[in-house]
Scaffold this active site. Structure first.
Site, PDB file in Angstrom:
ATOM      1  CB  SER A  59      -9.429  -7.445   9.277  1.00 32.34           C
ATOM      2  OG  SER A  59      -9.366  -6.763   8.026  1.00 32.34           O
ATOM      3  N   PRO A 103      -5.405 -11.700  17.624  1.00 32.46           N
ATOM      4  CG  PRO A 103      -5.557  -9.607  18.647  1.00 32.46           C
ATOM      5  CD  PRO A 103      -4.834 -10.344  17.558  1.00 32.46           C
ATOM      6  CD  GLU A 104     -10.691  -9.795  19.201  1.00 29.58           C
ATOM      7  OE1 GLU A 104     -11.675 -10.572  19.159  1.00 29.58           O
ATOM      8  OE2 GLU A 104     -10.277  -9.270  20.246  1.00 29.58           O
ATOM      9  CG  HIS A 157      -2.017  -1.052   1.093  1.00 29.70           C
ATOM     10  ND1 HIS A 157      -2.884  -1.348   2.132  1.00 29.70           N
ATOM     11  CD2 HIS A 157      -2.353  -1.898   0.086  1.00 29.70           C
ATOM     12  CE1 HIS A 157      -3.703  -2.320   1.758  1.00 29.70           C
ATOM     13  NE2 HIS A 157      -3.394  -2.673   0.533  1.00 29.70           N
TER      14      HIS A 157
END
EC number: 2.3.1.286
Length: 244
Positions: free
Chosen positions: A193, A218-219, A123
């Site tokens: 994500s 962590p998620e 990016h």
């Protein structure tokens, strides 16, 4: 797969590809793109600050936003995750490839891309700007002497060297990443994500080719159910668990 098996697979692999996202830099205090829109900037949509139409409409405002982010990332320091990935590159040498979605330059400052492998910034980066006429890329001066919009050595105005909404990722970097993930025995998906494509599709390249893909986050993410193994922890501790 267990943690011990994931650790053994990573240790044995000669070809390792890594994709990193904002979660890697969170431990250095770098906010995500949207979290950085606080105070005066909270009233703007992302497209108002990071798109070609926004820049054409008000380059001074866009540069004010990016100059603030540039100051912030230079004030931050690479964290344990950055240093562990630089160490992993030194261990794997030419078989190592790192593709980052981050624009903060912290991977390079920790030594990534200097240990025999390769790093691409999918990016772009906040640390440089691009000549609007020639396309040449130049490093930005120190924040205390930066005048915006900056002028290139060739005398043209420069824009932030960032991939904006509505723009394509740099072809060379994306194709190199796709090839590396296709060839990887083990791929690590760290602190992202999995919602932004085409970068999120890199994990699938390794899986399709029969490789092992390990997520560190962590998620749970949009990619989690595809993973060979998931480490549910922040980037620095997750990498340390895999590399111990």
């Amino acid at each position: 797969m267990t943690l011990s098996q994931a650790r053994a697979a990573l240790a044995a692999a000669s070809r390792v590809a890594v994709l990193t996202g904002a979660g890697v830099s969170a431990e250095s205090g770098i906010p995500t793109f949207r979290d950085a829109q606080t105070g005066h900037w909270a009233r703007f949509r992302p497209e108002d600050l990071a798109s070609p139409p926004a820049y054409r409409r008000d380059p001074e405002m866009v540069w004010e936003w990016y100059a603030g982010r540039y100051r912030d990332v230079l004030a931050a320091e690479p964290n344990g995750a950055h240093h562990l990935l630089a160490r992993l590159e030194r261990e794997k040498g030419a078989g190592f490839f790192l593709a980052t979605q981050n624009v903060d330059g912290l991977h390079a400052r920790a030594g990534s891309g200097q240990g025999g492998g390769r790093m691409v910034e999918l990016h772009g980066t906040l640390l440089s700007a691009r000549d609007e006429v020639t396309g040449e890329v130049f490093p930005l001066p120190a924040p205390d002497v930066l005048v915006t919009p900056p002028i290139s050595p060739t005398g043209h105005r420069m824009r932030p060297n960032i991939v904006w909404f509505g723009e394509y990722l740099p072809e060379d970097a994306l194709h190199a990443a796709q090839r590396a993930f296709q060839a990887a025995e083990v791929a690590l998906i760290v602190g992202t994500s999995g919602a932004v494509y085409p970068a999120a599709g890199l994990a699938g390249e390794t899986l399709y080719a029969g490789g092992t893909v390990i997520e560190i986050n962590p998620e749970e993410t949009e990619l989690s159910d595809q993973m060979t193994y998931c480490v549910r922890d922040v980037a620095s501790r997750g990498l340390a668990a895999l590399m111990s």
